[in-house]
Design a protein around this motif. Sequence first.
Motif, short mmCIF file in Angstrom:
data_model
loop_
_atom_site.label_atom_id
_atom_site.label_comp_id
_atom_site.label_asym_id
_atom_site.label_seq_id
_atom_site.Cartn_x
_atom_site.Cartn_y
_atom_site.Cartn_z
N TYR A 52 0.85 -1.33 -0.02
CA TYR A 52 0.14 0.05 0.15
C TYR A 52 0.78 1.32 0.07
CZ TYR A 52 -3.21 3.93 1.29
OH TYR A 52 -3.52 4.88 1.31
N ILE A 53 0.52 2.49 -0.91
CA ILE A 53 1.37 3.47 -0.95
C ILE A 53 0.26 4.46 -1.06
CG2 ILE A 53 2.74 4.71 -2.78
CD1 ILE A 53 3.88 2.32 -3.65
N ASP A 54 0.31 5.51 -0.28
CA ASP A 54 -0.19 6.83 -0.38
C ASP A 54 0.21 7.66 -1.33
OD1 ASP A 54 -1.09 9.43 0.09
OD2 ASP A 54 -1.95 8.70 1.85
N PRO A 59 8.03 10.52 -4.46
CA PRO A 59 8.43 9.34 -4.90
C PRO A 59 8.78 8.23 -3.90
CG PRO A 59 10.27 10.87 -5.21
CD PRO A 59 8.96 11.49 -4.66
N ILE A 60 8.55 7.12 -4.45
CA ILE A 60 8.95 5.98 -3.65
C ILE A 60 9.49 4.68 -4.08
CG2 ILE A 60 6.38 5.15 -3.57
CD1 ILE A 60 6.71 4.13 -0.72
N ALA A 61 10.24 4.02 -3.38
CA ALA A 61 10.89 2.77 -3.80
C ALA A 61 10.37 1.70 -2.94
CB ALA A 61 12.43 2.84 -3.79
N LEU A 62 9.85 0.72 -3.65
CA LEU A 62 9.49 -0.60 -2.99
C LEU A 62 10.39 -1.56 -2.87
CD1 LEU A 62 5.46 -1.54 -3.72
CD2 LEU A 62 6.50 -0.32 -1.70
N GLN A 63 10.74 -2.23 -2.00
CA GLN A 63 12.14 -2.91 -1.92
C GLN A 63 11.40 -4.47 -1.81
OE1 GLN A 63 14.61 -3.80 1.62
NE2 GLN A 63 16.32 -2.70 0.45
N VAL A 79 5.03 -6.21 -8.71
CA VAL A 79 5.34 -4.94 -8.26
C VAL A 79 5.14 -3.77 -9.27
CG1 VAL A 79 6.84 -3.03 -7.04
CG2 VAL A 79 6.70 -5.15 -6.18
N ASP A 80 5.53 -4.12 -10.36
CA ASP A 80 5.60 -3.01 -11.72
C ASP A 80 4.37 -2.90 -12.23
OD1 ASP A 80 7.34 -2.03 -13.44
OD2 ASP A 80 6.70 -3.51 -15.03
N GLN A 81 3.62 -4.15 -12.15
CA GLN A 81 2.13 -4.07 -12.61
C GLN A 81 1.02 -3.52 -12.08
OE1 GLN A 81 1.26 -7.96 -14.60
NE2 GLN A 81 3.26 -7.68 -15.69
N TYR A 82 1.11 -3.87 -10.65
CA TYR A 82 0.13 -3.64 -9.78
C TYR A 82 0.26 -2.69 -8.65
CZ TYR A 82 -1.49 -7.59 -12.25
OH TYR A 82 -2.05 -8.52 -13.22
N THR A 83 1.35 -1.88 -8.43
CA THR A 83 1.67 -0.94 -7.76
C THR A 83 1.87 0.56 -8.27
OG1 THR A 83 3.84 -1.03 -7.17
CG2 THR A 83 2.55 -2.65 -6.13
N ASP A 124 15.34 -6.32 -17.11
CA ASP A 124 14.63 -6.75 -18.39
C ASP A 124 12.99 -7.01 -18.28
OD1 ASP A 124 16.97 -6.83 -19.49
OD2 ASP A 124 17.45 -8.95 -19.63
N ALA A 125 12.57 -7.33 -17.00
CA ALA A 125 11.11 -8.18 -17.08
C ALA A 125 10.34 -6.92 -16.68
CB ALA A 125 10.97 -9.02 -15.61
N VAL A 126 10.65 -5.74 -16.33
CA VAL A 126 9.83 -4.78 -15.72
C VAL A 126 10.22 -3.28 -16.43
CG1 VAL A 126 9.77 -5.66 -13.36
CG2 VAL A 126 11.69 -4.05 -13.89
N LYS A 127 9.24 -2.41 -16.42
CA LYS A 127 9.06 -1.04 -17.07
C LYS A 127 9.77 -0.02 -15.91
CE LYS A 127 5.63 -1.20 -20.19
NZ LYS A 127 4.55 -2.32 -19.89
N LYS A 128 9.56 -0.29 -14.70
CA LYS A 128 10.04 0.78 -13.67
C LYS A 128 11.46 0.47 -13.62
CE LYS A 128 5.81 0.32 -10.67
NZ LYS A 128 5.03 1.33 -11.03
#
Length: 325
Positions: A52-54, A59-63, A79-83, A124-128
């Motif tokens: 969950y991110i408000d 900007p925020i980094a999810l680890q 994380v890339d697609q759903y957050t 390679d697998a993500v856009k972020k």
Amino acid sequence: MANRVVLAPMAGVSNAAFRLTVKEFGAGLVYAEMISDKGLITRNKKTLELLYIDEREKPIALQIFGGEKETLVEAAKFVDQYTNADIIDINMGCPVNKVIKCEAGAKWLLDPKKVYEMVAAVVDAVKKPVTVKMRIGWDDEHIFAVENAQAIERAGGSAVAVHGRTRIQMYEGKADWDVICQVKENVDIPVIGNGDVETPQDARRMLEETGVDAVMIGRAALGNPWMIYRTVHYLETGELMPEPSVREKIDVCLLHFDRLIKLKGEYIAVREMRKHAAWYLKGIRGNGMVRNAINQAETAEELRAILNNVAAQWEEQEKPEFQAV
Ligand SMILES: Cc1cc2nc3c(=O)[nH]c(=O)nc-3n(C[C@H](O)[C@H](O)[C@H](O)COP(=O)(O)O)c2cc1C
């Protein structure tokens, strides 16, 4: 990033309630606490709640952390697609046995080749953008910080945060800023320095001595979000702002508490807030007695009453049972 001051990821601490509070004190970037790849791909309820991110935190980094390429990549994709995270950070620093046994966290530090493969697979697998937070090495004989940072850069990592301790050190001894400096000199991606920034002056010293692009603050922000604005202000103006009053400290603590209740419900928030309240009360004379009372509080109302009482006693100077030291 609005400035060069970053909140560190801290398990059990850096959740949305704390991060937003720190953000309001001016952090340029905040990191969330580490999230297990396996927990994400099995859709574990508690793990998913950590995502969950408000919007106001950004900007925020999810680890994320993990020891196998397939699961790490799958978790990163989730994380890339759903957050709404801005950055996916990979944990390469956690020293605890439970994590090391899964070949995760600081275990990677022994093998720059694995670092390259894992980071490249995630990139390679993500856009972020993908970043890594690492320790300088495993022990004094195995400090591969430069090799690991170069592997991260080659693999397409966008930045690296370096905690100047080895895995074996855990949280003992001093963070080695010289190694952080060597990393900065040997990669072109942004480097965030971390470890033992306890005051705004330390932050400036780290920036000057190591040349890093930003400083990351962990323990000094516990119960002390104003450490962030005092540091931002000091770096911008050279002026050291005073510590807040007891009333201000308690008000921030209460705000943090309200947010924790919204995030986790009253029962859990009261229990989690006990450690935070002890940190907020640090340096206020008589806090031992108050801490005992807090540890026995069962409801939000009780906890609020104890904290408000501390502030009221402090404000009534004639009854200074709780004095700032
Ligand atoms: C309670 C606690 C939890 C932590 N959890 C994490 C974590 O989830 N991920 C991580 O990369 N580092 C974690 N760390 C390490 C911090 O991010 C940071 O690297 C370390 O505390 C050194 O910085 P400091 O001297 O400013 O505290 C944790 C540290 C503490 C004290």
